[in-house]
Write an enzyme that holds these catalytic residues in place. Structure first.
Site, PDB file in Angstrom:
ATOM      1  N   SER A   1     -27.032  -8.816 -71.945  1.00  0.00           N
ATOM      2  CA  SER A   1     -26.369  -9.814 -72.802  1.00  0.00           C
ATOM      3  C   SER A   1     -24.899  -9.507 -73.035  1.00  0.00           C
ATOM      4  CB  SER A   1     -27.097  -9.875 -74.150  1.00  0.00           C
ATOM      5  OG  SER A   1     -26.380 -10.718 -75.017  1.00  0.00           O
TER       6      SER A   1
ATOM      7  N   LYS B   1     -37.611 -17.291 -79.876  1.00  0.00           N
ATOM      8  CA  LYS B   1     -36.999 -18.454 -80.538  1.00  0.00           C
ATOM      9  C   LYS B   1     -38.032 -19.337 -81.231  1.00  0.00           C
ATOM     10  CE  LYS B   1     -32.942 -19.063 -77.543  1.00  0.00           C
ATOM     11  NZ  LYS B   1     -32.241 -19.983 -76.637  1.00  0.00           N
TER      12      LYS B   1
ATOM     13  N   ASN C   1     -32.337 -19.866 -82.654  1.00  0.00           N
ATOM     14  CA  ASN C   1     -31.680 -18.761 -81.927  1.00  0.00           C
ATOM     15  C   ASN C   1     -30.751 -17.963 -82.841  1.00  0.00           C
ATOM     16  OD1 ASN C   1     -29.400 -20.366 -82.152  1.00  0.00           O
ATOM     17  ND2 ASN C   1     -28.691 -19.947 -80.079  1.00  0.00           N
TER      18      ASN C   1
ATOM     19  N   ASP D   1     -27.539 -23.634 -79.816  1.00  0.00           N
ATOM     20  CA  ASP D   1     -27.359 -24.032 -78.404  1.00  0.00           C
ATOM     21  C   ASP D   1     -26.802 -25.451 -78.293  1.00  0.00           C
ATOM     22  OD1 ASP D   1     -28.176 -21.674 -77.195  1.00  0.00           O
ATOM     23  OD2 ASP D   1     -30.289 -22.259 -77.187  1.00  0.00           O
TER      24      ASP D   1
ATOM     25  N   ALA E   1     -36.217 -31.006 -69.771  1.00  0.00           N
ATOM     26  CA  ALA E   1     -36.725 -31.201 -71.136  1.00  0.00           C
ATOM     27  C   ALA E   1     -37.251 -29.884 -71.693  1.00  0.00           C
ATOM     28  CB  ALA E   1     -37.815 -32.270 -71.128  1.00  0.00           C
ATOM     29  N   GLY E   2     -36.667 -28.775 -71.240  1.00  0.00           N
ATOM     30  CA  GLY E   2     -37.077 -27.455 -71.730  1.00  0.00           C
ATOM     31  C   GLY E   2     -36.327 -27.094 -73.003  1.00  0.00           C
ATOM     32  N   GLY E   3     -36.255 -25.808 -73.302  1.00  0.00           N
ATOM     33  CA  GLY E   3     -35.657 -25.339 -74.550  1.00  0.00           C
ATOM     34  C   GLY E   3     -34.207 -25.761 -74.719  1.00  0.00           C
ATOM     35  N   ALA E   4     -33.394 -25.525 -73.705  1.00  0.00           N
ATOM     36  CA  ALA E   4     -31.969 -25.863 -73.827  1.00  0.00           C
ATOM     37  C   ALA E   4     -31.779 -27.375 -73.891  1.00  0.00           C
ATOM     38  CB  ALA E   4     -31.205 -25.281 -72.641  1.00  0.00           C
TER      39      ALA E   4
ATOM     40  N   TYR F   1     -24.357 -21.174 -65.627  1.00  0.00           N
ATOM     41  CA  TYR F   1     -23.036 -20.570 -65.391  1.00  0.00           C
ATOM     42  C   TYR F   1     -23.085 -19.487 -64.323  1.00  0.00           C
ATOM     43  CZ  TYR F   1     -25.139 -17.605 -68.985  1.00  0.00           C
ATOM     44  OH  TYR F   1     -26.013 -16.840 -69.702  1.00  0.00           O
TER      45      TYR F   1
ATOM     46  N   GLY G   1     -21.631 -24.132 -67.604  1.00  0.00           N
ATOM     47  CA  GLY G   1     -22.212 -23.760 -68.896  1.00  0.00           C
ATOM     48  C   GLY G   1     -21.544 -22.600 -69.605  1.00  0.00           C
TER      49      GLY G   1
HETATM   50  P1  NAP Z   1     -36.864 -23.861 -69.840  1.00  0.00           P
HETATM   51  O1  NAP Z   1     -37.196 -24.036 -71.267  1.00  0.00           O
HETATM   52  O2  NAP Z   1     -37.761 -23.061 -68.978  1.00  0.00           O
HETATM   53  O3  NAP Z   1     -36.684 -25.330 -69.198  1.00  0.00           O
HETATM   54  C1  NAP Z   1     -36.421 -25.496 -67.849  1.00  0.00           C
HETATM   55  C2  NAP Z   1     -36.382 -26.975 -67.496  1.00  0.00           C
HETATM   56  O4  NAP Z   1     -36.037 -27.043 -66.099  1.00  0.00           O
HETATM   57  C3  NAP Z   1     -37.710 -27.693 -67.676  1.00  0.00           C
HETATM   58  O5  NAP Z   1     -37.508 -29.002 -68.133  1.00  0.00           O
HETATM   59  C4  NAP Z   1     -38.268 -27.704 -66.254  1.00  0.00           C
HETATM   60  O6  NAP Z   1     -39.059 -28.807 -65.939  1.00  0.00           O
HETATM   61  C5  NAP Z   1     -37.010 -27.840 -65.431  1.00  0.00           C
HETATM   62  N1  NAP Z   1     -37.215 -27.363 -64.071  1.00  0.00           N
HETATM   63  C6  NAP Z   1     -37.457 -26.094 -63.662  1.00  0.00           C
HETATM   64  N2  NAP Z   1     -37.604 -26.060 -62.328  1.00  0.00           N
HETATM   65  C7  NAP Z   1     -37.435 -27.344 -61.889  1.00  0.00           C
HETATM   66  C8  NAP Z   1     -37.476 -27.952 -60.614  1.00  0.00           C
HETATM   67  N3  NAP Z   1     -37.687 -27.242 -59.502  1.00  0.00           N
HETATM   68  N4  NAP Z   1     -37.269 -29.280 -60.531  1.00  0.00           N
HETATM   69  C9  NAP Z   1     -37.029 -30.012 -61.645  1.00  0.00           C
HETATM   70  N5  NAP Z   1     -36.977 -29.490 -62.885  1.00  0.00           N
HETATM   71  C10 NAP Z   1     -37.187 -28.169 -63.006  1.00  0.00           C
HETATM   72  O7  NAP Z   1     -35.419 -23.184 -69.676  1.00  0.00           O
HETATM   73  P2  NAP Z   1     -34.141 -23.331 -70.640  1.00  0.00           P
HETATM   74  O8  NAP Z   1     -34.121 -22.213 -71.601  1.00  0.00           O
HETATM   75  O9  NAP Z   1     -34.104 -24.721 -71.146  1.00  0.00           O
HETATM   76  O10 NAP Z   1     -32.951 -23.056 -69.601  1.00  0.00           O
HETATM   77  C11 NAP Z   1     -32.626 -23.988 -68.583  1.00  0.00           C
HETATM   78  C12 NAP Z   1     -31.348 -23.549 -67.878  1.00  0.00           C
HETATM   79  O11 NAP Z   1     -30.277 -23.570 -68.810  1.00  0.00           O
HETATM   80  C13 NAP Z   1     -31.384 -22.123 -67.321  1.00  0.00           C
HETATM   81  O12 NAP Z   1     -30.719 -22.137 -66.081  1.00  0.00           O
HETATM   82  C14 NAP Z   1     -30.579 -21.320 -68.321  1.00  0.00           C
HETATM   83  O13 NAP Z   1     -29.928 -20.218 -67.745  1.00  0.00           O
HETATM   84  C15 NAP Z   1     -29.560 -22.343 -68.792  1.00  0.00           C
HETATM   85  N6  NAP Z   1     -29.079 -22.106 -70.163  1.00  0.00           N
HETATM   86  C16 NAP Z   1     -27.729 -22.024 -70.369  1.00  0.00           C
HETATM   87  C17 NAP Z   1     -27.251 -21.815 -71.649  1.00  0.00           C
HETATM   88  C18 NAP Z   1     -25.772 -21.707 -71.884  1.00  0.00           C
HETATM   89  O14 NAP Z   1     -25.352 -21.232 -72.951  1.00  0.00           O
HETATM   90  N7  NAP Z   1     -24.943 -22.132 -70.962  1.00  0.00           N
HETATM   91  C19 NAP Z   1     -28.148 -21.717 -72.742  1.00  0.00           C
HETATM   92  C20 NAP Z   1     -29.520 -21.833 -72.494  1.00  0.00           C
HETATM   93  C21 NAP Z   1     -29.983 -22.027 -71.193  1.00  0.00           C
HETATM   94  P3  NAP Z   1     -40.505 -29.090 -66.550  1.00  0.00           P
HETATM   95  O15 NAP Z   1     -40.239 -29.598 -67.940  1.00  0.00           O
HETATM   96  O16 NAP Z   1     -41.080 -30.108 -65.665  1.00  0.00           O
HETATM   97  O17 NAP Z   1     -41.229 -27.772 -66.516  1.00  0.00           O
END
Ligand code: NAP
Length: 289
Positions: free
Chosen positions: A22, A73, A94, A109, A134-137, A236, A257
């Site tokens: 981190s 989280k 977070n 976030d 539609a995940g966490g972020a 990023y 990002g």
């Molecule tokens: P997460 O909760 O696991 O959500 C991932 C999302 O991506 C889900 O909606 C998932 O779809 C979708 N996905 C994964 N593989 C896919 C594929 N092959 N085709 C289509 N959709 C796919 O993860 P998260 O925490 O939200 O993080 C998502 C991304 O954001 C990561 O790359 C992370 O590094 C980045 N991030 C950046 C920041 C920042 O500060 N810049 C902060 C947080 C996260 P389903 O819903 O269908 O499973």
């Protein structure tokens, strides 16, 4: 500037596992040092099964505030005294801060993302955006965009087992905020094309394009992009994803990002200190795009 640990130093921290990669300790300690604040930020490796006892111990020693990574989280939710509206709507925390003796959970976030959009020069309240994932972020972004007055959000995700749950989540968010949020199948090209045509901003909040799988784009067809659409990827690593490269080639403004990461930290900093993080200083030192 003189900076030393004293008998009054306030402890802030990151809890998660792993935490050794981190950038948050450098970012916050640099800002504390710069402003001459008697605070310190440390990273602690805490596994989900130890969260309750870790939090009890940290409360007993009066921790001033902390950040959490997944899956903590959501695991922290039942342990807190209160939630901010954004944390309650997102169902995730977070950042925890102490106010009048109560530990309050917040999610930064979404705030970080919305500030990164403004920093890139876009005003999206009152307008429409398209969000992939539609995940966490994605949910944190959607919640904050709705709270900030974005008029409509078309969300696209894969039509899998979690689709109905996501549909219920966005319906509730629409009811609670008045922002018109609709969920579509990411495979529905015609709808995606239509939504992009109506949007001022496309946001990728899926994992697609993230290192090491950098030769993928979440967009089925780059010709769906049109100049006038701003494209942002919350990934990023790499700095330029395939989606951002496609956007640049299509004549769209594009940004990654890094600034979401910077501004979500700045919002945590504000919760703990009541002050603005010196973001330009931190950006220059740790966030060169
Ligand atoms: P997460 O909760 O696991 O959500 C991932 C999302 O991506 C889900 O909606 C998932 O779809 C979708 N996905 C994964 N593989 C896919 C594929 N092959 N085709 C289509 N959709 C796919 O993860 P998260 O925490 O939200 O993080 C998502 C991304 O954001 C990561 O790359 C992370 O590094 C980045 N991030 C950046 C920041 C920042 O500060 N810049 C902060 C947080 C996260 P389903 O819903 O269908 O499973």
């Amino acid at each position: 500037m003189n900076y030393e640990i004293t008998g009054r130093t306030r402890l802030t921290a990151l809890l998660g596992s792993p935490v050794d990669h981190s950038i948050s300790p450098q970012m916050h300690n640099e800002a504390f040092r710069h402003l001459g604040l008697d605070y310190v930020y440390l990273a602690f490796d805490v596994k989900p099964q130890h969260l309750r006892e870790a939090f009890e111990g940290l409360k007993a020693i009066g921790i001033w505030g902390f950040n959490l990574t997944m899956p903590l989280k959501t695991a922290i939710l039942p342990l807190l005294d209160e939630l901010t509206p954004a944390a309650r709507l997102a169902g995730a925390v977070n950042t925890v801060f102490l106010k009048d003796g109560a530990y309050i959970g917040h999610t930064t976030d979404g705030v970080g993302y919305m500030r990164s959009v403004a920093y890139a020069g876009y005003q999206i309240p009152g307008k429409k955006m398209t969000l992939l994932g539609a995940g966490g972020a994605a949910t944190a972004i959607c919640v904050q965009a709705a709270l900030d007055g974005v008029a409509a959000i078309d969300v696209f995700k894969r039509k899998n087992a979690s689709f109905p749950k996501a549909e219920a989540f966005f319906q509730n968010l629409t009811n609670e905020t008045g922002c018109k949020i609709r969920l579509f199948d990411l495979g529905d090209r015609a709808q995606l094309q239509k939504s992009l045509g109506e949007s001022v901003l496309l946001t990728n909040a899926t994992n697609v394009g993230m290192a090491p799988d950098t030769d993928h784009s979440p967009l089925p067809d780059a010709s769906m992009l049109h100049p006038g659409l701003a494209v942002s990827d919350i990934i990023y690593n790499p700095r330029e994803t395939l989606l951002l490269k496609q956007a640049r080639e299509a004549g769209c403004d594009a940004f990654n990002g890094l600034y979401m990461l910077l501004f979500q930290g700045a919002e945590s900093f504000r919760c703990w200190t009541g002050l603005d993080m010196p973001v330009e200083l931190v950006r220059e030192k740790y966030f060169q795009a």
